[in-house]
Design a protein around this motif. Sequence first.
Motif, PDB file in Angstrom:
ATOM      1  N   GLU A  18       0.820  -1.209   0.000  1.00  0.00           N
ATOM      2  CA  GLU A  18       0.000   0.000   0.000  1.00  0.00           C
ATOM      3  C   GLU A  18       0.858   1.265   0.000  1.00  0.00           C
ATOM      4  OE1 GLU A  18      -4.134   0.320   2.023  1.00  0.00           O
ATOM      5  OE2 GLU A  18      -2.651   0.862   3.520  1.00  0.00           O
ATOM      6  N   ASN A  19       2.076   1.172   0.511  1.00  0.00           N
ATOM      7  CA  ASN A  19       2.960   2.342   0.609  1.00  0.00           C
ATOM      8  C   ASN A  19       3.816   2.560  -0.638  1.00  0.00           C
ATOM      9  OD1 ASN A  19       2.158   2.899   3.285  1.00  0.00           O
ATOM     10  ND2 ASN A  19       3.506   1.267   4.021  1.00  0.00           N
ATOM     11  N   HIS A  20       3.691   1.667  -1.631  1.00  0.00           N
ATOM     12  CA  HIS A  20       4.496   1.823  -2.848  1.00  0.00           C
ATOM     13  C   HIS A  20       4.027   3.051  -3.616  1.00  0.00           C
ATOM     14  CE1 HIS A  20       6.209   0.824  -6.832  1.00  0.00           C
ATOM     15  NE2 HIS A  20       7.152   0.265  -6.093  1.00  0.00           N
ATOM     16  N   CYS A  21       5.000   3.788  -4.182  1.00  0.00           N
ATOM     17  CA  CYS A  21       4.665   4.955  -5.006  1.00  0.00           C
ATOM     18  C   CYS A  21       3.887   4.469  -6.225  1.00  0.00           C
ATOM     19  CB  CYS A  21       5.940   5.658  -5.431  1.00  0.00           C
ATOM     20  SG  CYS A  21       5.634   6.960  -6.621  1.00  0.00           S
ATOM     21  N   SER A  22       2.774   5.117  -6.499  1.00  0.00           N
ATOM     22  CA  SER A  22       1.909   4.662  -7.597  1.00  0.00           C
ATOM     23  C   SER A  22       2.528   4.931  -8.971  1.00  0.00           C
ATOM     24  CB  SER A  22       0.543   5.332  -7.482  1.00  0.00           C
ATOM     25  OG  SER A  22       0.706   6.731  -7.344  1.00  0.00           O
ATOM     26  N   LEU A  50       9.531  -3.933   7.506  1.00  0.00           N
ATOM     27  CA  LEU A  50       8.467  -4.048   8.510  1.00  0.00           C
ATOM     28  C   LEU A  50       7.394  -2.987   8.307  1.00  0.00           C
ATOM     29  CD1 LEU A  50      10.666  -4.808  11.661  1.00  0.00           C
ATOM     30  CD2 LEU A  50       9.583  -6.420  10.089  1.00  0.00           C
ATOM     31  N   SER A  51       7.624  -2.056   7.379  1.00  0.00           N
ATOM     32  CA  SER A  51       6.631  -1.030   7.061  1.00  0.00           C
ATOM     33  C   SER A  51       5.682  -1.493   5.963  1.00  0.00           C
ATOM     34  CB  SER A  51       7.329   0.260   6.623  1.00  0.00           C
ATOM     35  OG  SER A  51       8.188   0.719   7.644  1.00  0.00           O
ATOM     36  N   PHE A  52       5.919  -2.705   5.426  1.00  0.00           N
ATOM     37  CA  PHE A  52       5.044  -3.266   4.386  1.00  0.00           C
ATOM     38  C   PHE A  52       3.613  -3.362   4.884  1.00  0.00           C
ATOM     39  CE2 PHE A  52       2.760  -6.929   2.724  1.00  0.00           C
ATOM     40  CZ  PHE A  52       2.843  -6.734   1.359  1.00  0.00           C
ATOM     41  N   LYS A  53       2.690  -2.937   4.020  1.00  0.00           N
ATOM     42  CA  LYS A  53       1.257  -3.066   4.310  1.00  0.00           C
ATOM     43  C   LYS A  53       0.610  -3.586   3.043  1.00  0.00           C
ATOM     44  CE  LYS A  53      -1.551   0.127   6.402  1.00  0.00           C
ATOM     45  NZ  LYS A  53      -1.895   1.546   6.658  1.00  0.00           N
ATOM     46  N   ALA A  54      -0.030  -4.736   3.115  1.00  0.00           N
ATOM     47  CA  ALA A  54      -0.668  -5.307   1.922  1.00  0.00           C
ATOM     48  C   ALA A  54      -1.755  -4.369   1.416  1.00  0.00           C
ATOM     49  CB  ALA A  54      -1.260  -6.668   2.245  1.00  0.00           C
ATOM     50  N   LYS A  55      -1.794  -4.200   0.105  1.00  0.00           N
ATOM     51  CA  LYS A  55      -2.850  -3.382  -0.500  1.00  0.00           C
ATOM     52  C   LYS A  55      -4.199  -4.031  -0.219  1.00  0.00           C
ATOM     53  CE  LYS A  55      -0.933  -0.949  -4.402  1.00  0.00           C
ATOM     54  NZ  LYS A  55      -0.534  -1.050  -5.795  1.00  0.00           N
ATOM     55  N   CYS A  58      -5.641  -7.343  -1.877  1.00  0.00           N
ATOM     56  CA  CYS A  58      -4.508  -8.107  -2.370  1.00  0.00           C
ATOM     57  C   CYS A  58      -4.457  -9.435  -1.631  1.00  0.00           C
ATOM     58  CB  CYS A  58      -3.219  -7.325  -2.117  1.00  0.00           C
ATOM     59  SG  CYS A  58      -1.752  -8.205  -2.597  1.00  0.00           S
ATOM     60  N   ASP A  59      -4.283 -10.542  -2.377  1.00  0.00           N
ATOM     61  CA  ASP A  59      -4.222 -11.840  -1.717  1.00  0.00           C
ATOM     62  C   ASP A  59      -2.771 -12.258  -1.486  1.00  0.00           C
ATOM     63  OD1 ASP A  59      -3.413 -12.390  -4.236  1.00  0.00           O
ATOM     64  OD2 ASP A  59      -5.000 -13.810  -4.712  1.00  0.00           O
ATOM     65  N   CYS A  60      -1.907 -11.234  -1.285  1.00  0.00           N
ATOM     66  CA  CYS A  60      -0.456 -11.477  -1.180  1.00  0.00           C
ATOM     67  C   CYS A  60      -0.003 -11.617   0.268  1.00  0.00           C
ATOM     68  CB  CYS A  60       0.291 -10.336  -1.846  1.00  0.00           C
ATOM     69  SG  CYS A  60      -0.296  -8.711  -1.370  1.00  0.00           S
ATOM     70  N   LYS A  61      -0.919 -11.766   1.245  1.00  0.00           N
ATOM     71  CA  LYS A  61      -0.523 -11.843   2.648  1.00  0.00           C
ATOM     72  C   LYS A  61       0.147 -13.102   2.998  1.00  0.00           C
ATOM     73  CE  LYS A  61      -4.331  -8.994   3.578  1.00  0.00           C
ATOM     74  NZ  LYS A  61      -5.531  -9.089   2.801  1.00  0.00           N
TER      75      LYS A  61
END
Length: 61
Positions: A18-22, A50-55, A58-61
């Motif tokens: 979710e934090n990736h630049c679009s 550790l700042s990763f937040k799944a969009k 997204c089924d990438c958890k």
Amino acid sequence: MGTEFANKHIGCTIHNCENHCSCDDYCSLDKIEIGTHEANPTKAPCTDCLSFKAKPGCDCK
Ligand code: SF4
């Protein structure tokens, strides 16, 4: 700060976050936290963002 912001100090290719630049391969956060899931990290795959937040959706958890 929205995900249109590209922090040029933090390159990242994790598009599922979710934090990736679009717009480019950067993180949109000011600062990230890096950690490890290993007791004794010895190589890059031992490290985690550790700042990763799944969009959402997204089924990438
Ligand atoms: S929080 Fe971590 S995984 Fe997510 S975009 Fe930023 S650097 Fe990449």
